[in-house]
Design a protein around this motif. Structure first.
Motif, PDB file in Angstrom:
ATOM      1  N   VAL A  23    -110.141  98.140  11.072  1.00 35.22           N
ATOM      2  CA  VAL A  23    -109.236  99.070  10.568  1.00 35.22           C
ATOM      3  C   VAL A  23    -108.967 100.109  11.816  1.00 35.22           C
ATOM      4  CG1 VAL A  23    -110.737 100.524   9.472  1.00 35.22           C
ATOM      5  CG2 VAL A  23    -108.154 100.660   8.934  1.00 35.22           C
ATOM      6  N   TRP A  24    -107.656 100.463  12.168  1.00 34.90           N
ATOM      7  CA  TRP A  24    -107.277 101.233  13.393  1.00 34.90           C
ATOM      8  C   TRP A  24    -106.025 101.822  12.685  1.00 34.90           C
ATOM      9  CZ3 TRP A  24    -106.811  96.131  14.000  1.00 34.90           C
ATOM     10  CH2 TRP A  24    -105.568  95.647  14.398  1.00 34.90           C
ATOM     11  N   GLU A  25    -105.749 103.000  13.428  1.00 38.64           N
ATOM     12  CA  GLU A  25    -104.428 103.822  13.115  1.00 38.64           C
ATOM     13  C   GLU A  25    -104.009 104.535  14.227  1.00 38.64           C
ATOM     14  OE1 GLU A  25    -104.335 106.399   9.179  1.00 38.64           O
ATOM     15  OE2 GLU A  25    -104.543 107.726  10.800  1.00 38.64           O
ATOM     16  N   THR A  26    -102.474 104.490  14.135  1.00 41.65           N
ATOM     17  CA  THR A  26    -101.675 105.059  15.144  1.00 41.65           C
ATOM     18  C   THR A  26    -100.682 106.036  14.794  1.00 41.65           C
ATOM     19  OG1 THR A  26    -100.194 103.189  15.162  1.00 41.65           O
ATOM     20  CG2 THR A  26    -101.932 102.846  16.472  1.00 41.65           C
ATOM     21  N   SER A  27    -100.180 106.666  15.636  1.00 40.73           N
ATOM     22  CA  SER A  27     -99.068 107.844  15.391  1.00 40.73           C
ATOM     23  C   SER A  27     -97.665 107.368  15.149  1.00 40.73           C
ATOM     24  CB  SER A  27     -99.265 108.896  16.336  1.00 40.73           C
ATOM     25  OG  SER A  27     -98.908 108.381  17.446  1.00 40.73           O
ATOM     26  N   CYS A  28     -97.398 106.212  15.843  1.00 39.93           N
ATOM     27  CA  CYS A  28     -96.124 105.465  15.596  1.00 39.93           C
ATOM     28  C   CYS A  28     -96.350 103.991  15.348  1.00 39.93           C
ATOM     29  CB  CYS A  28     -95.442 105.696  16.639  1.00 39.93           C
ATOM     30  SG  CYS A  28     -96.082 104.845  18.250  1.00 39.93           S
ATOM     31  N   THR A  29     -95.355 103.269  14.876  1.00 42.57           N
ATOM     32  CA  THR A  29     -95.348 101.864  14.886  1.00 42.57           C
ATOM     33  C   THR A  29     -95.570 101.087  16.412  1.00 42.57           C
ATOM     34  OG1 THR A  29     -93.030 101.822  14.786  1.00 42.57           O
ATOM     35  CG2 THR A  29     -94.317 101.775  12.734  1.00 42.57           C
ATOM     36  N   SER A  30     -96.651 100.542  16.549  1.00 42.49           N
ATOM     37  CA  SER A  30     -97.365 100.340  18.068  1.00 42.49           C
ATOM     38  C   SER A  30     -96.757  98.772  18.215  1.00 42.49           C
ATOM     39  CB  SER A  30     -98.799 100.489  18.134  1.00 42.49           C
ATOM     40  OG  SER A  30     -99.389  99.798  17.283  1.00 42.49           O
ATOM     41  N   GLY A  31     -95.400  98.775  17.906  1.00 43.05           N
ATOM     42  CA  GLY A  31     -94.901  97.266  18.541  1.00 43.05           C
ATOM     43  C   GLY A  31     -95.408  96.224  17.626  1.00 43.05           C
ATOM     44  N   ALA A  32     -95.976  95.140  18.247  1.00 44.23           N
ATOM     45  CA  ALA A  32     -96.789  93.970  17.589  1.00 44.23           C
ATOM     46  C   ALA A  32     -97.969  93.742  18.234  1.00 44.23           C
ATOM     47  CB  ALA A  32     -95.761  92.630  17.878  1.00 44.23           C
ATOM     48  N   PRO A  33     -98.813  94.673  17.638  1.00 48.74           N
ATOM     49  CA  PRO A  33    -100.238  94.660  18.029  1.00 48.74           C
ATOM     50  C   PRO A  33    -100.980  93.341  17.658  1.00 48.74           C
ATOM     51  CG  PRO A  33    -100.188  96.046  16.085  1.00 48.74           C
ATOM     52  CD  PRO A  33     -98.787  95.626  16.594  1.00 48.74           C
ATOM     53  N   LEU A  34    -101.895  92.957  18.548  1.00 47.32           N
ATOM     54  CA  LEU A  34    -102.822  91.712  18.094  1.00 47.32           C
ATOM     55  C   LEU A  34    -104.256  92.093  17.949  1.00 47.32           C
ATOM     56  CD1 LEU A  34    -101.211  88.803  20.050  1.00 47.32           C
ATOM     57  CD2 LEU A  34    -100.904  89.214  17.581  1.00 47.32           C
ATOM     58  N   LEU A  35    -104.916  91.635  17.228  1.00 51.23           N
ATOM     59  CA  LEU A  35    -106.713  91.703  17.315  1.00 51.23           C
ATOM     60  C   LEU A  35    -107.150  90.674  17.865  1.00 51.23           C
ATOM     61  CD1 LEU A  35    -109.434  91.084  16.033  1.00 51.23           C
ATOM     62  CD2 LEU A  35    -109.056  93.500  16.441  1.00 51.23           C
ATOM     63  N   GLU A  36    -107.712  90.540  19.180  1.00 54.14           N
ATOM     64  CA  GLU A  36    -107.990  89.492  19.840  1.00 54.14           C
ATOM     65  C   GLU A  36    -109.641  89.378  20.069  1.00 54.14           C
ATOM     66  OE1 GLU A  36    -106.661  89.772  24.116  1.00 54.14           O
ATOM     67  OE2 GLU A  36    -104.690  89.017  23.504  1.00 54.14           O
ATOM     68  N   TRP A  37    -110.372  88.468  19.637  1.00 50.69           N
ATOM     69  CA  TRP A  37    -111.814  88.299  19.684  1.00 50.69           C
ATOM     70  C   TRP A  37    -112.204  87.109  20.410  1.00 50.69           C
ATOM     71  CZ3 TRP A  37    -114.860  84.571  16.793  1.00 50.69           C
ATOM     72  CH2 TRP A  37    -113.993  83.745  15.772  1.00 50.69           C
ATOM     73  N   TRP A  38    -113.424  87.114  20.883  1.00 54.31           N
ATOM     74  CA  TRP A  38    -113.816  85.811  21.633  1.00 54.31           C
ATOM     75  C   TRP A  38    -115.354  85.887  21.868  1.00 54.31           C
ATOM     76  CZ3 TRP A  38    -111.450  90.484  23.104  1.00 54.31           C
ATOM     77  CH2 TRP A  38    -111.978  91.148  24.487  1.00 54.31           C
ATOM     78  N   TYR A  39    -115.900  84.866  22.223  1.00 54.25           N
ATOM     79  CA  TYR A  39    -117.206  84.669  22.646  1.00 54.25           C
ATOM     80  C   TYR A  39    -117.510  84.903  24.326  1.00 54.25           C
ATOM     81  CZ  TYR A  39    -117.362  82.381  18.365  1.00 54.25           C
ATOM     82  OH  TYR A  39    -117.295  82.277  17.002  1.00 54.25           O
ATOM     83  N   ASP A  40    -118.383  85.003  24.939  1.00 55.76           N
ATOM     84  CA  ASP A  40    -118.763  84.934  26.463  1.00 55.76           C
ATOM     85  C   ASP A  40    -118.139  83.668  26.867  1.00 55.76           C
ATOM     86  OD1 ASP A  40    -120.107  87.376  26.475  1.00 55.76           O
ATOM     87  OD2 ASP A  40    -121.963  86.458  26.337  1.00 55.76           O
ATOM     88  N   ASP A  41    -117.248  83.936  27.913  1.00 58.86           N
ATOM     89  CA  ASP A  41    -116.807  82.696  28.502  1.00 58.86           C
ATOM     90  C   ASP A  41    -115.994  81.691  27.656  1.00 58.86           C
ATOM     91  OD1 ASP A  41    -117.773  83.573  31.183  1.00 58.86           O
ATOM     92  OD2 ASP A  41    -119.953  82.513  30.437  1.00 58.86           O
ATOM     93  N   ALA A  42    -115.452  82.272  26.793  1.00 59.16           N
ATOM     94  CA  ALA A  42    -114.529  81.223  25.627  1.00 59.16           C
ATOM     95  C   ALA A  42    -113.186  81.830  25.513  1.00 59.16           C
ATOM     96  CB  ALA A  42    -115.325  81.344  24.442  1.00 59.16           C
ATOM     97  N   SER A  43    -112.533  81.200  25.175  1.00 56.31           N
ATOM     98  CA  SER A  43    -111.018  81.349  24.863  1.00 56.31           C
ATOM     99  C   SER A  43    -110.859  82.404  23.740  1.00 56.31           C
ATOM    100  CB  SER A  43    -110.015  80.043  24.473  1.00 56.31           C
ATOM    101  OG  SER A  43    -110.463  79.419  23.518  1.00 56.31           O
ATOM    102  N   ARG A  44    -109.604  83.113  23.861  1.00 53.22           N
ATOM    103  CA  ARG A  44    -109.324  84.309  22.676  1.00 53.22           C
ATOM    104  C   ARG A  44    -108.763  83.581  21.797  1.00 53.22           C
ATOM    105  NH1 ARG A  44    -108.983  90.008  25.842  1.00 53.22           N
ATOM    106  NH2 ARG A  44    -110.541  89.375  27.478  1.00 53.22           N
TER     107      ARG A  44
END
Length: 391
Positions: A23-44
């Motif tokens: 969970v996170w929060e911003t002071s304005c609508t921040s466009g189109a954010p993405l949550l990215e996650w990955w392992y070492d040396d792996a695609s996101r």
């Protein structure tokens, strides 16, 4: 409103085995954010978060990612053309490795004392180490509907003292102050949506959280060689009772080296406000935990029951007694000392607690294969209680 900024940088929660909630929060609508996650040396992997407008200057985003493979390091970040975070890394431990669990509860309404406790936690673990999991046993804030409470009582102190919540997943146990129990669309749950939809499907279906939707907190997960059942003390229901019996009997729970239950209200309370206890029926608040749940804890060989609610520290280790097949013990621990005003007046005497400490504290719970170590530490760094179990 510009410039857009983060009100709350990402806070990480577990979401059952091998999933995480952010969970996170911003002071304005921040466009189109993405949550990215990955392992070492792996695609996101990229996940579009759910969005909820709290008011004109508080815009909340949440995302769930997983399943995460049995791998030691997982990375994530919020990525957006307007507003992005740095990379955060989660360190995952195997069952045979040392899993360090920080146990805290009841920091509500006490940000100054909570900061002292967090400073003590930093000093205890040292600069080169940190806990792998946070077990928060409820009452992170005083008023669930107050934006100021959430910022002052929880997010700001955590950010000020090392930002542990960005990389160490929190197992959250609901208290009586930090989630709105009303099953109506207008309830005031602002940030406590992390377990919504956890049991929707066999694949842990992740349905979006609509504004104000009611969610269940009870669930279970593994931490190293321990299995932990999380209960909602405030919302007793047939569903939770059935869940508890099913989980206690499950292979995952019974085959675990250590069997733990976390529930905010203790089965056995000794310290409280006398007026509330005797005149406002506070003594009946968690009666179902003692009368219905505790016999099940003993019957099914629970090793450790962790609670908050009472703002001090107590610990008792007694015989299971009701289970003649296993001559084991059960430990009850109350850890409600992370910052809230202390409970200093005795209202009951169950003649069972081995240790009582009437001040602020935290607990370092270390689990490694066949060993469990419990160390309660004052906010000034003194060890106030310790016990260990070998299997």
């Amino acid at each position: 409103m510009y410039p857009c900024r983060f009100h709350k940088l990402p806070m990480l929660f577990e979401h059952g085995d091998n999933y995480y909630y952010v969970v996170w929060e911003t002071s304005c609508t921040s466009g189109a954010p993405l949550l990215e996650w990955w392992y070492d040396d792996a695609s996101r992997h990229s996940i579009e978060p759910w969005y909820r407008k709290i008011d004109d200057t508080h815009h909340r985003y949440t995302a769930i990612f997983g399943p995460v493979a049995n791998i030691s390091h997982v990375h994530y970040k919020v990525n957006n053309y307007r507003l992005s975070t740095k990379q955060y890394t989660i360190v995952r431990r195997g069952e045979a490795e040392l899993n360090r669990v920080l146990v805290i509860a009841d920091n509500q309404n006490g940000p100054t004392e909570f900061r002292k406790v967090l400073t003590g936690i930093q000093q205890y673990y040292g600069a080169s180490s940190k806990p792998d999991t946070i077990l928060h046993v409820g009452d992170a804030v005083q008023n669930v509907g107050s934006l100021s409470n959430w910022q002052r009582h929880l997010f700001a102190p955590m950010e000020d003292r090392s930002g542990l919540h960005h990389t160490t997943p929190t197992v959250f146990v609901p208290g009586n102050h930090d989630h709105d129990k009303r099953r109506v669309s207008s309830n005031r749950n602002l940030y406590m949506d992390m377990y919504h939809g956890l049991y929707d499907t066999d694949e842990l279906g992740k349905t979006a959280v609509t504004n104000g939707s009611y969610h269940r907190f009870f669930h279970s997960l593994s931490v190293g060689s321990a299995r932990i059942i999380v209960l909602d003390a405030e919302c007793a229901s047939k569903e939770e009772s059935e869940f508890l019996e099913r989980e206690l009997k499950s292979l995952a729970f019974q085959s675990a080296r250590f069997r733990i239950v976390a529930v905010h209200i203790p089965p056995y309370i000794e310290f409280w406000d006398p007026y509330g206890w005797n005149k406002k029926n506070d003594k009946h608040w968690g009666e179902h935990i003692r009368l219905e749940y505790d016999p099940l804890f003993r019957k099914h060989n629970v090793d450790l029951v962790i609670s908050g609610h009472q703002h001090n520290y107590q610990r008792s280790t007694v015989s299971h007694s009701t289970n003649s097949a296993r001559l084991g013990t059960i430990t009850y621990a109350i850890v409600g000392g992370a910052g809230g005003m202390l409970d200093l007046e005795r209202v009951e005497d169950w003649n069972m607690y081995n240790v009582t400490y009437l001040n602020h504290h935290f607990v370092a719970l270390d689990i490694k294969d066949r060993s469990l170590s419990w160390t309660a530490v004052s906010s000034t760094g003194s060890v106030i209680d310790h016990f260990a179990v070998q299997r």
